[in-house]
Design a protein around this motif. Structure first.
Motif, PDB file in Angstrom:
ATOM      1  N   PRO A  40      73.091  37.798  34.695  1.00 37.65           N
ATOM      2  CA  PRO A  40      73.194  36.412  35.179  1.00 37.65           C
ATOM      3  C   PRO A  40      71.867  35.661  35.263  1.00 37.65           C
ATOM      4  CG  PRO A  40      74.669  37.806  36.424  1.00 37.65           C
ATOM      5  CD  PRO A  40      73.850  38.723  35.556  1.00 37.65           C
ATOM      6  N   PRO A  41      70.773  36.259  35.787  1.00 40.82           N
ATOM      7  CA  PRO A  41      69.515  35.477  35.840  1.00 40.82           C
ATOM      8  C   PRO A  41      68.999  35.083  34.462  1.00 40.82           C
ATOM      9  CG  PRO A  41      69.407  37.372  37.303  1.00 40.82           C
ATOM     10  CD  PRO A  41      70.631  37.560  36.462  1.00 40.82           C
ATOM     11  N   THR A  42      69.104  36.011  33.490  1.00 42.11           N
ATOM     12  CA  THR A  42      68.632  35.690  32.138  1.00 42.11           C
ATOM     13  C   THR A  42      69.499  34.614  31.509  1.00 42.11           C
ATOM     14  OG1 THR A  42      67.822  37.945  31.854  1.00 42.11           O
ATOM     15  CG2 THR A  42      68.152  36.643  29.862  1.00 42.11           C
ATOM     16  N   LEU A  43      70.813  34.749  31.659  1.00 41.83           N
ATOM     17  CA  LEU A  43      71.735  33.774  31.080  1.00 41.83           C
ATOM     18  C   LEU A  43      71.533  32.400  31.714  1.00 41.83           C
ATOM     19  CD1 LEU A  43      74.015  33.457  29.048  1.00 41.83           C
ATOM     20  CD2 LEU A  43      75.634  34.206  30.803  1.00 41.83           C
ATOM     21  N   ALA A  44      71.394  32.375  33.022  1.00 45.52           N
ATOM     22  CA  ALA A  44      71.178  31.100  33.717  1.00 45.52           C
ATOM     23  C   ALA A  44      69.856  30.469  33.290  1.00 45.52           C
ATOM     24  CB  ALA A  44      71.199  31.323  35.225  1.00 45.52           C
ATOM     25  N   SER A  45      68.815  31.287  33.163  1.00 40.37           N
ATOM     26  CA  SER A  45      67.507  30.749  32.769  1.00 40.37           C
ATOM     27  C   SER A  45      67.544  30.142  31.376  1.00 40.37           C
ATOM     28  CB  SER A  45      66.453  31.862  32.833  1.00 40.37           C
ATOM     29  OG  SER A  45      66.253  32.296  34.156  1.00 40.37           O
ATOM     30  N   LEU A  46      68.238  30.802  30.456  1.00 40.75           N
ATOM     31  CA  LEU A  46      68.323  30.269  29.091  1.00 40.75           C
ATOM     32  C   LEU A  46      69.070  28.944  29.076  1.00 40.75           C
ATOM     33  CD1 LEU A  46      69.007  33.565  27.106  1.00 40.75           C
ATOM     34  CD2 LEU A  46      66.962  32.139  26.966  1.00 40.75           C
ATOM     35  N   HIS A  47      70.183  28.870  29.796  1.00 42.77           N
ATOM     36  CA  HIS A  47      70.912  27.591  29.862  1.00 42.77           C
ATOM     37  C   HIS A  47      70.053  26.520  30.523  1.00 42.77           C
ATOM     38  CE1 HIS A  47      74.809  28.572  28.212  1.00 42.77           C
ATOM     39  NE2 HIS A  47      74.934  29.632  28.992  1.00 42.77           N
ATOM     40  N   PHE A  48      69.284  26.901  31.553  1.00 46.16           N
ATOM     41  CA  PHE A  48      68.412  25.942  32.230  1.00 46.16           C
ATOM     42  C   PHE A  48      67.359  25.386  31.280  1.00 46.16           C
ATOM     43  CE2 PHE A  48      64.309  25.261  34.373  1.00 46.16           C
ATOM     44  CZ  PHE A  48      64.651  24.214  35.201  1.00 46.16           C
ATOM     45  N   GLU A  77      77.204  28.436  36.988  1.00 43.14           N
ATOM     46  CA  GLU A  77      78.245  29.450  37.107  1.00 43.14           C
ATOM     47  C   GLU A  77      77.629  30.834  37.324  1.00 43.14           C
ATOM     48  OE1 GLU A  77      80.781  29.315  33.711  1.00 43.14           O
ATOM     49  OE2 GLU A  77      81.441  27.251  34.089  1.00 43.14           O
ATOM     50  N   GLN A  78      76.452  31.037  36.765  1.00 45.37           N
ATOM     51  CA  GLN A  78      75.770  32.328  36.909  1.00 45.37           C
ATOM     52  C   GLN A  78      74.937  32.388  38.186  1.00 45.37           C
ATOM     53  OE1 GLN A  78      76.407  34.753  34.642  1.00 45.37           O
ATOM     54  NE2 GLN A  78      77.761  33.262  33.644  1.00 45.37           N
ATOM     55  N   GLU A  79      74.291  31.282  38.527  1.00 45.17           N
ATOM     56  CA  GLU A  79      73.392  31.250  39.680  1.00 45.17           C
ATOM     57  C   GLU A  79      73.657  29.982  40.494  1.00 45.17           C
ATOM     58  OE1 GLU A  79      71.482  33.542  40.713  1.00 45.17           O
ATOM     59  OE2 GLU A  79      71.280  34.896  38.996  1.00 45.17           O
ATOM     60  N   PRO A  80      74.751  29.956  41.262  1.00 40.90           N
ATOM     61  CA  PRO A  80      75.120  28.717  41.977  1.00 40.90           C
ATOM     62  C   PRO A  80      74.136  28.290  43.051  1.00 40.90           C
ATOM     63  CG  PRO A  80      76.526  30.566  42.631  1.00 40.90           C
ATOM     64  CD  PRO A  80      75.720  31.029  41.463  1.00 40.90           C
ATOM     65  N   GLY A  81      73.222  29.166  43.443  1.00 37.24           N
ATOM     66  CA  GLY A  81      72.287  28.809  44.497  1.00 37.24           C
ATOM     67  C   GLY A  81      70.972  28.239  44.024  1.00 37.24           C
ATOM     68  N   TRP A  82      70.777  28.075  42.726  1.00 37.31           N
ATOM     69  CA  TRP A  82      69.500  27.566  42.208  1.00 37.31           C
ATOM     70  C   TRP A  82      69.404  26.043  42.402  1.00 37.31           C
ATOM     71  CZ3 TRP A  82      67.961  30.238  36.924  1.00 37.31           C
ATOM     72  CH2 TRP A  82      67.683  31.598  37.182  1.00 37.31           C
ATOM     73  N   ASP A  83      68.503  25.647  43.298  1.00 37.60           N
ATOM     74  CA  ASP A  83      68.360  24.218  43.587  1.00 37.60           C
ATOM     75  C   ASP A  83      67.925  23.420  42.364  1.00 37.60           C
ATOM     76  OD1 ASP A  83      69.036  24.773  46.165  1.00 37.60           O
ATOM     77  OD2 ASP A  83      66.992  24.762  46.934  1.00 37.60           O
ATOM     78  N   ASN A  84      67.029  23.977  41.552  1.00 36.82           N
ATOM     79  CA  ASN A  84      66.530  23.236  40.397  1.00 36.82           C
ATOM     80  C   ASN A  84      67.622  22.934  39.385  1.00 36.82           C
ATOM     81  OD1 ASN A  84      63.947  22.665  41.075  1.00 36.82           O
ATOM     82  ND2 ASN A  84      63.024  24.397  40.020  1.00 36.82           N
ATOM     83  N   LEU A  85      68.635  23.807  39.303  1.00 37.67           N
ATOM     84  CA  LEU A  85      69.761  23.524  38.420  1.00 37.67           C
ATOM     85  C   LEU A  85      70.527  22.306  38.916  1.00 37.67           C
ATOM     86  CD1 LEU A  85      71.067  27.139  37.732  1.00 37.67           C
ATOM     87  CD2 LEU A  85      70.093  25.572  36.046  1.00 37.67           C
ATOM     88  N   LEU A  86      70.798  22.264  40.211  1.00 42.29           N
ATOM     89  CA  LEU A  86      71.504  21.112  40.779  1.00 42.29           C
ATOM     90  C   LEU A  86      70.679  19.845  40.636  1.00 42.29           C
ATOM     91  CD1 LEU A  86      73.026  22.578  44.071  1.00 42.29           C
ATOM     92  CD2 LEU A  86      74.299  21.611  42.145  1.00 42.29           C
ATOM     93  N   LEU A 114      72.632  15.767  43.949  1.00 43.62           N
ATOM     94  CA  LEU A 114      71.363  15.487  44.621  1.00 43.62           C
ATOM     95  C   LEU A 114      71.491  15.632  46.141  1.00 43.62           C
ATOM     96  CD1 LEU A 114      70.301  12.464  42.407  1.00 43.62           C
ATOM     97  CD2 LEU A 114      69.247  14.734  42.420  1.00 43.62           C
ATOM     98  N   SER A 115      72.661  15.316  46.670  1.00 38.17           N
ATOM     99  CA  SER A 115      72.873  15.501  48.109  1.00 38.17           C
ATOM    100  C   SER A 115      72.795  16.973  48.482  1.00 38.17           C
ATOM    101  CB  SER A 115      74.231  14.921  48.526  1.00 38.17           C
ATOM    102  OG  SER A 115      74.250  13.514  48.353  1.00 38.17           O
ATOM    103  N   ASN A 116      73.331  17.840  47.626  1.00 38.57           N
ATOM    104  CA  ASN A 116      73.232  19.276  47.880  1.00 38.57           C
ATOM    105  C   ASN A 116      71.774  19.744  47.879  1.00 38.57           C
ATOM    106  OD1 ASN A 116      75.943  19.932  48.241  1.00 38.57           O
ATOM    107  ND2 ASN A 116      76.322  20.054  46.042  1.00 38.57           N
ATOM    108  N   VAL A 117      70.988  19.202  46.954  1.00 42.70           N
ATOM    109  CA  VAL A 117      69.572  19.568  46.904  1.00 42.70           C
ATOM    110  C   VAL A 117      68.853  19.075  48.156  1.00 42.70           C
ATOM    111  CG1 VAL A 117      67.413  19.292  45.637  1.00 42.70           C
ATOM    112  CG2 VAL A 117      69.560  19.548  44.390  1.00 42.70           C
ATOM    113  N   ILE A 118      69.114  17.829  48.550  1.00 41.50           N
ATOM    114  CA  ILE A 118      68.441  17.254  49.719  1.00 41.50           C
ATOM    115  C   ILE A 118      68.804  18.013  50.987  1.00 41.50           C
ATOM    116  CG2 ILE A 118      68.340  15.185  51.176  1.00 41.50           C
ATOM    117  CD1 ILE A 118      68.690  13.583  48.503  1.00 41.50           C
TER     118      ILE A 118
END
Length: 298
Positions: A40-48, A77-86, A114-118
């Motif tokens: 998941p971290p590798t897959l999420a990073s590539l999509h990011f 979907e792989q890393e729902p907690g990554w703020d930078n993705l949101l 953006l509200s989730n990030v804030i």
């Protein structure tokens, strides 16, 4: 080995990205993704990385932004907690909204992300600025006060950043003649004296208030420093109020050339049909920018 190839491509892509070779980085990351990594971290990073690079390589257009949103969504979907993705997906939703005739759904999505990030990073300035822009653009019942609140928080966190003052000034212009927008835009101009957008904001604010003499120097400066042609409409309103109808019509024609060249699909959104009528009225020797029209343009 399969995993080693993925890691090698991933590392190479990051190297190209650090060297600011975005086309090469995008190509390498896409190759790594095609190998279908499972972690998941590798897959999420590539999509990011792919989502971040697509608009840089393909340009700020709806297709590239749509593809970027899809990659950020797959990464989440792989890393729902990554703020930078949101944050990135919310910002791209905002960008696509500004390039779309029907923008509300994208603005709603941008505000949600953006509200989730804030909520998780309340002292981060960029999400506040972008959410404030989304509120301003959406024009819901309580959106202008919400936008002003975001810009005020951004100013408190970063008082030397002109963006907070500039955007809060635009909120004040939209709120009406009694709003205190001049102080904000003057502070923004103090921080960025040659900024075309800030000068254009002052041009618009004074012009919509009917103070053409105060507006004119800012309109002239905006046109002189704006390479796009988007500032001609503000000066046209000012010229019209000064009785310079031929100059106003010429500026509106230049403005329409910019819209037709850069944003043909947004001709209606950018007041193309209205500008055509304004030109006709000016050519007939009349000022089309009555108080009622100026109120509608806020």
């Amino acid at each position: 080995p399969h995993a080693a190839r993925i890691l090698a491509l991933y590392s190479l892509g990051r190297l190209y990205r650090q060297e600011q070779d975005s086309p090469a980085a995008l190509r390498i990351f896409q190759k790594a993704l095609a190998l279908q990594p499972k972690e998941p971290p590798t897959l999420a990073s590539l999509h990011f990385y792919i989502g971040t690079l697509l608009p840089k390589v393909q340009g700020l257009n709806v297709d590239a932004l749509t593809a970027a949103i899809e990659h950020f969504s797959l990464a989440l979907e792989q890393e729902p907690g990554w703020d930078n993705l949101l944050y990135n997906r919310g910002t791209v939703y905002l960008g696509r909204a500004l390039l779309s005739p029907d923008e509300k759904a994208d603005l709603d999505a941008a505000i949600a992300d953006l509200s989730n990030v804030i909520e998780q990073q309340p002292n981060r300035v960029d999400p506040l600025i972008n959410r404030g822009i989304a509120f301003y653009q959406r024009r819901g019942v309580n959106d202008l006060p919400a936008a002003a609140a975001d810009f005020t928080r951004a100013i408190a966190l970063s008082p030397d950043d002109s963006r907070g003052y500039y955007h809060r000034g635009l909120v004040g212009i939209r709120q009406g003649k009694d709003a205190n927008w001049t102080e904000d835009l003057m502070q923004a101009l103090k921080l960025q004296p040659q900024d075309a957008a800030i000068n254009n904001g002052l041009c618009w604010g004074y012009a919509l208030d009917g103070d053409a003499q105060a507006a004119l120097p800012y309109c002239e400066q905006a046109v002189a420093t704006d390479r796009t042609g988007s500032s001609f409409d503000g000066r046209a309103i000012t010229y019209s109020q000064l009785g310079r109808y031929a100059d106003a019509a010429a500026d509106l024609k230049q403005y329409l050339l910019w819209v037709q060249s850069d944003y043909p699909s947004l001709y209606t959104k950018y007041h193309g049909p209205e500008a055509e009528q304004w030109i006709a009225t000016l050519q007939a020797g009349e000022n089309p920018f009555t108080a009622a029209v100026r109120s509608e343009l806020r």
